[in-house]
Design an enzyme around this catalytic site. Structure first.
Site, PDB file in Angstrom:
ATOM      1  N   ASP A 168      69.647  27.084  -4.430  1.00  0.00           N
ATOM      2  CA  ASP A 168      68.774  25.946  -4.717  1.00  0.00           C
ATOM      3  C   ASP A 168      69.527  24.803  -5.370  1.00  0.00           C
ATOM      4  O   ASP A 168      69.901  24.888  -6.540  1.00  0.00           O
ATOM      5  CB  ASP A 168      67.634  26.405  -5.633  1.00  0.00           C
ATOM      6  CG  ASP A 168      66.605  25.305  -5.853  1.00  0.00           C
ATOM      7  OD1 ASP A 168      66.633  24.311  -5.101  1.00  0.00           O
ATOM      8  OD2 ASP A 168      65.780  25.434  -6.768  1.00  0.00           O
ATOM      9  N   ASP A 374      68.817  18.005  -0.490  1.00  0.00           N
ATOM     10  CA  ASP A 374      68.343  19.244  -1.121  1.00  0.00           C
ATOM     11  C   ASP A 374      68.462  20.419  -0.158  1.00  0.00           C
ATOM     12  O   ASP A 374      68.159  20.290   1.034  1.00  0.00           O
ATOM     13  CB  ASP A 374      66.874  19.042  -1.524  1.00  0.00           C
ATOM     14  CG  ASP A 374      66.288  20.232  -2.259  1.00  0.00           C
ATOM     15  OD1 ASP A 374      67.032  20.898  -3.016  1.00  0.00           O
ATOM     16  OD2 ASP A 374      65.091  20.517  -2.074  1.00  0.00           O
TER      17      ASP A 374
END
Ligand SMILES: *[C@@H]1O[C@H](CO)[C@@H](O)[C@H](O)[C@H]1NC(C)=O
Ligand SMILES: *[C@@H]1O[C@H](CO)[C@@H](O)[C@H](O)[C@H]1NC(C)=O
Ligand SMILES: *[C@@H]1O[C@H](CO)[C@@H](O)[C@H](O)[C@H]1NC(C)=O
Ligand SMILES: *[C@@H]1O[C@H](CO)[C@@H](O)[C@H](O)[C@H]1NC(C)=O
Ligand SMILES: *[C@@H]1O[C@H](CO)[C@@H](O)[C@H](O)[C@H]1NC(C)=O
Ligand SMILES: *[C@@H]1O[C@H](CO)[C@@H](O)[C@H](O)[C@H]1NC(C)=O
Ligand SMILES: *[C@@H]1O[C@H](CO)[C@@H](O)[C@H](O)[C@H]1NC(C)=O
Ligand SMILES: *[C@@H]1O[C@H](CO)[C@@H](O)[C@H](O)[C@H]1NC(C)=O
Ligand SMILES: *[C@@H]1O[C@H](CO)[C@@H](O)[C@H](O)[C@H]1NC(C)=O
Length: 493
Positions: A168, A374
């Protein structure tokens, strides 16, 4: 502007001409239908290019549990450490996390929407705080932000036990579920719970320590937890309204590959988790703030890392710490920016989009909020005007195929019915970034998600958007904070 309608017309006509001429014109790619809509490759075919991938007995033997260990990839570059990465629900993920409960597309997109909202809210400066952590843990298991899709397997502790972690870039502190934990405090995972008492290198961080005070209280609601008479550092993370991990901030030895371990790695030993987490063992934070693996290893790896997200769930990619030391050939670079007061996020500046080789007419100010890049967000969020220009051009170029009616459960509004076509002619979609670098997205894996255009309209023009992970597929994406740029290398996995 008076000229805009004319420009749009010309664009539409031109796209139609190309379509009519067939699939071999510049700007279009003919792909078998099996790769542009759901299909069924069941086996994992490894072998990322650019990174040799070897299974190592020595490494496997370090992991004493019965968990599956993927082959460990080793780059020949001594300044990097790399490990294989897989789609979490595909056959390349360790069987322990891949086996069950693949969420429906609608459910996955619902989680993705929550994540997008969360990230954009944070980026816009509105703090999201974890209130009353440890006092009242919400018990409902409803909405969550877990749309993260890619996992790596690392070794935790001494002797090392393998743990499957979601990667992440949108968060920093890494955590795994820890003993003692029971069914009411932890979610079910397939691997045995990490047991700190069985590791000779585990140490909880005292409450009264700089490391504990350094945790940002707004993000981690940190405080003290008094366990058997000692005051330990407690962390808590709320990913959105209901996904929570709370536990003891601790240090441990992390084994990335046979040759590479990180000593004294600070992470969260999670004692209470709530949300729609399932089966994986924890999360690996790769954001830009001090708590992340990237920041903690910056002395060794220069604050740089890269990954390649594979095109499908049946191939492996890789995650690597460190930048290629002398070979940046093949990379296209754009400057890396940060978001004020949110060091977690990585921001790049999109300047243009083209479809089928034709640049869309979008004012530069539309993109002035930048784009957060991301790993965990699935679809790309574009400012309104940019999205509508893209949608118009894409639909026009795809006019040979029937559009599916909008599905109220999903944000994706450009989905096709490819039934009856053995192949599909898809326009190329290219993203141009600051510095003039143009990235031709992989077709179809980087453009289509289950037969839908993998973009959604987001914030008003001039506000920050997000580059989702579909657009990044098959590229090595290098986040190089040290040199202040992000690199894209096509065809890396
Ligand atoms: C893997 O991807 C294929 C094609 O997109 C899909 O049909 C299949 O359900 C996926 N497998 C899992 C376990 O999610
Ligand atoms: C991987 O294994 C092959 C065959 O055993 C060997 O030739 C190669 O050097 C190995 N690569 C690395 C990076 O260890
Ligand atoms: C750097 O480049 C040189 C010459 O191309 C090569 O011999 C060397 O192995 C490279 N070093 C690394 C670490 O890749
Ligand atoms: C689970 O552990 C918590 C905290 O140790 C304890 O309060 C609770 O009673 C346990 N629940 C069950 C079902 O064992
Ligand atoms: C835990 O212990 C510390 C130090 O002994 C003390 O200052 C703190 O108030 C205690 N916290 C709680 C919640 O009891
Ligand atoms: C390990 O890390 C903790 C927290 O960052 C720090 O307080 C401690 O001094 C470190 N210990 C060693 C041996 O480096
Ligand atoms: C991004 O590009 C836009 C348009 O070129 C510009 O207005 C904006 O200042 C740039 N942002 C950054 C962070 O460079
Ligand atoms: C897709 O097209 C096929 C054949 O044209 C049709 O039978 C089917 O109902 C369509 N599916 C949807 C979801 O519209
Ligand atoms: C694509 O499909 C059409 C019709 O099914 C066929 O005529 C054509 O040869 C195919 N093209 C390619 C490149 O496979």
């Amino acid at each position: 502007m008076a000229s805009s309608p004319l420009l749009v017309c010309v664009l539409l006509l031109c796209s139609c001409c190309l379509i009519a001429l067939g699939g071999n014109e510049r700007g279009f790619v003919v792909v078998p239908t099996s790769t542009s809509s759901p299909s069924n490759p069941a086996a994992c075919s490894p072998a990322p290019q650019g990174m040799q991938c070897n299974a190592t007995d020595e490494y496997e033997s370090k992991f004493q549990t019965n968990s599956e260990v993927l082959s460990v990839s080793v780059t020949s570059d001594p300044n990097r450490a790399s490990m294989p990465l897989a789609h979490r629900h595909g056959p390349c993920a360790p069987a322990s996390v891949a086996a069950t409960n693949r969420p429906s597309r609608a459910e996955m997109l619902r989680r993705d929407r929550a994540r997008r909202i969360h990230i954009l809210r944070k980026a816009s400066g509105r703090r999201i705080t974890l209130s009353d952590v440890g006092v009242s843990i919400p018990t409902s298991l409803g909405a969550a932000v877990d749309s993260l899709q890619y996992v790596v397997t690392l070794g935790f502790g001494t002797p090392a036990v393998s743990q499957v972690l979601l990667i992440d870039t949108g968060s920093d502190l890494s955590w795994v579920q820890c003993q003692p934990c029971n069914s009411s405090t932890c979610y079910p995972q397939k691997d045995p719970l990490f047991d700190p008492s069985a590791s000779s290198s585990y140490a909880p961080i005292p409450c009264d320590s700089k490391a504990c005070r350094d945790l940002d209280p707004d993000t981690y609601a940190n405080g003290c937890t008094n366990s058997s008479g000692t005051s330990l550092c407690q962390y808590g993370i709320q990913y959105a309204n209901e996904d929570i991990t709370v536990g003891v901030y601790s240090t441990e030895t992390l084994t990335l590959s046979p040759q590479v371990s990180v000593k004294n790695f600070s992470f969260g030993c999670g004692l209470v988790q709530r949300g729609t987490f399932d089966l994986f063992d924890g999360l690996l934070g790769l954001g830009g703030a001090p708590e992340s693996l990237v920041s903690q290893t910056a002395e060794t790896y220069g604050g740089s890392f890269s990954y390649c997200l594979p095109a499908g769930n049946s191939t492996t990619g890789f995650l690597a710490l460190g930048a290629p030391s002398n070979n940046t050939a093949g990379f296209l670079f754009t400057p890396l920016h940060s978001v004020p007061k949110e060091p977690t996020f990585y921001l790049v500046n999109l300047t243009g989009i083209s479809v089928g080789g034709t640049q869309l007419d979008i004012q530069p100010t539309v993109f002035s909020g930048g784009m957060i890049i991301d790993s965990g967000t699935v679809v790309t969020v574009l400012p309104e005007t940019a999205y509508s220009a893209l949608r118009t051009a894409f639909r026009s170029a795809m006019s040979a195929y029937p559009l599916l009616p909008p599905n109220n459960d999903e944000d994706l509004d450009t989905c096709y019915n490819f039934t009856g076509n053995s192949n599909v002619t898809v326009p190329t979609v290219a993203l141009t970034y600051d510095g003039g670098v143009t990235i031709d997205l992989d077709v179809p894996s980087g453009v289509l998600l289950d037969g839908c255009l993998a973009f959604v309209p987001g914030p008003p023009d001039g506000h920050t958007g997000i580059i989702g992970n579909v657009n990044q597929r098959t590229f090595e994406v290098l986040y190089d904070s040290g040199r202040g740029h992000v690199g894209f290398r096509p065809g890396a996995c």
